[in-house]
Scaffold this active site. Structure first.
Site, PDB file in Angstrom:
ATOM      1  N   SER A 102      15.751 -22.397  72.892  1.00  0.00           N
ATOM      2  CA  SER A 102      16.433 -23.391  72.067  1.00  0.00           C
ATOM      3  C   SER A 102      17.942 -23.199  72.032  1.00  0.00           C
ATOM      4  CB  SER A 102      15.878 -23.351  70.642  1.00  0.00           C
ATOM      5  OG  SER A 102      16.021 -22.065  70.069  1.00  0.00           O
ATOM      6  N   ASP A 128      19.459 -24.970  59.444  1.00  0.00           N
ATOM      7  CA  ASP A 128      18.306 -24.081  59.297  1.00  0.00           C
ATOM      8  C   ASP A 128      18.712 -22.617  59.176  1.00  0.00           C
ATOM      9  OD1 ASP A 128      18.940 -23.257  61.877  1.00  0.00           O
ATOM     10  OD2 ASP A 128      17.179 -24.157  62.820  1.00  0.00           O
ATOM     11  N   HIS A 141      19.647 -21.427  63.997  1.00  0.00           N
ATOM     12  CA  HIS A 141      20.283 -21.897  65.221  1.00  0.00           C
ATOM     13  C   HIS A 141      21.776 -22.157  64.977  1.00  0.00           C
ATOM     14  CE1 HIS A 141      15.999 -22.918  65.919  1.00  0.00           C
ATOM     15  NE2 HIS A 141      16.301 -22.510  67.140  1.00  0.00           N
TER      16      HIS A 141
END
Length: 343
Positions: free
Chosen positions: A75, A236, A239
């Site tokens: 990611s 979040d 990230h």
């Protein structure tokens, strides 16, 4: 100590050295498991459910055959946490590389959110079909959080780098970020997460250099800066934000450009000690790089030999992070490339 023994020590030192989990007792193990579950719930509740646009396409002006840049990994390579393609690391590196090379760059993002090193094999299959000149790989965090044995993880990374370099592709690997900066992770798990991720980064560096690639330390870059500046994280708190991805791209781009021979020598002048080119055995270079922001490690030779009495030689190089295009400039670079090709 052999190279294999060194990598194994780097991989296991955090878990067993200085009172690690292996000797902590059942009570601490239970606490760590509960902290891990709690952190996962907090992160998953606030993580974006969809990836940002890939940004695949051409960037930059100028003539000549486009440079093919593939981006592989998890990611962090996808850019999860931002909404615009122009804010993702792949697009930022592509736009910056096009400006330095004065040639168009074709970006192909193959990274997948949630990927582990074991998923790189399929990504490399797709990358090789694109005949890339350079590949950027960002991987490792999910291997740490899933407690994948480090030798297993770096074995998959080694295979990926070797396959790409055998095809004539330059490879730059952004090593595992410092998970000790993740705010939802409580103590003592945060301290252990920092140790595990730094040990993973050091082992990755050894593997990448021995396979013929270059590594760039993201761990300490995403450590002090992220720990002191919450704006570097997305909502979040796991990230990176757009600013965080720009910081990572800024230390990756010089290595990508240098691997292709388009990094200007003048960019490294007058750094007053910031650039410190040092040749060391790869294990020592890896341990140092894991704690130094933006440190590049690449294969080296001493007296015509790439191996010394303590294993392969490696060159440590520190550069000032380059100025990155803004998201608007990156988007404009893609628009300009599309316009020039269609005309």
């Amino acid at each position: 100590m052999t190279r294999t023994d060194t990598a194994r020590w780097l991989a296991t030192g955090a878990a067993y050295g200085g009172g690690g989990v292996g000797i902590a007792g059942a009570a601490l193990v239970a606490l760590l498991r509960e902290e891990a579950r709690s952190a996962r719930r907090k992160v998953e509740a606030r993580t974006h459910k969809s990836d940002p646009p890939s940004g695949d396409g051409l960037y930059g002006r100028g003539g000549g055959e486009p440079i093919v840049l593939t981006v592989l990994g998890d990611s962090s390579a996808v850019g999860l946490g931002v909404h615009r393609a122009a804010e993702t690391p792949g697009v930022l590196v592509a736009a910056g590389l096009a400006e330095l090379a004065e040639r168009p760059v074709r970006l192909v993002r193959l990274a997948v959110s949630g990927a582990r090193a074991s998923d790189l094999d399929a990504q490399v299959d797709r990358a090789l079909a694109e005949r890339p000149a350079v590949a950027v790989i960002m991987i490792g965090a999910n291997d740490v959080t899933s407690r994948t044995p480090t030798p297993v993880s770096v074995g998959h990374l080694t295979d990926a780098v070797r396959r790409l370099t055998a095809a004539g592709c330059e490879v730059v690997v952004g090593t595992c970020p410092d998970l000790g900066t993740i705010r939802p992770i409580a103590q003592p798990l945060r301290t252990l997460a920092r140790r595990w991720s730094r040990q993973m980064a050091a082992a990755q560096t050894i593997a990448v250099v021995e396979a013929g690639g270059r590594s760039v330390s993201l761990g300490s870059l995403l450590g002090p800066a992220f720990a002191s500046d919450q704006s570097m994280f997305s909502v979040d708190e796991f990230h990176p934000s757009a600013a965080g991805y720009a910081a990572a791209a800024a230390v990756l781009l010089p290595s990508v450009a240098d691997a292709l021979g388009v990094w200007p020598a003048r960019a490294d002048r007058g750094l007053r000690g910031l650039r410190r080119d040092t040749v060391r055995p790869v294990a020592r270079a890896a341990a140092r790089a894991a704690n130094r922001p933006g440190t590049e490690v690449q294969p080296a030779e001493v007296a015509g030999s790439d191996t010394g009495p303590w294993g392969p030689w490696a060159l440590l190089r520190r550069r000032r992070p380059t100025e990155m295009p803004t998201p608007e400039e990156a988007a404009d670079a893609g628009t300009a490339a599309e316009a020039s090709t269609s005309g």
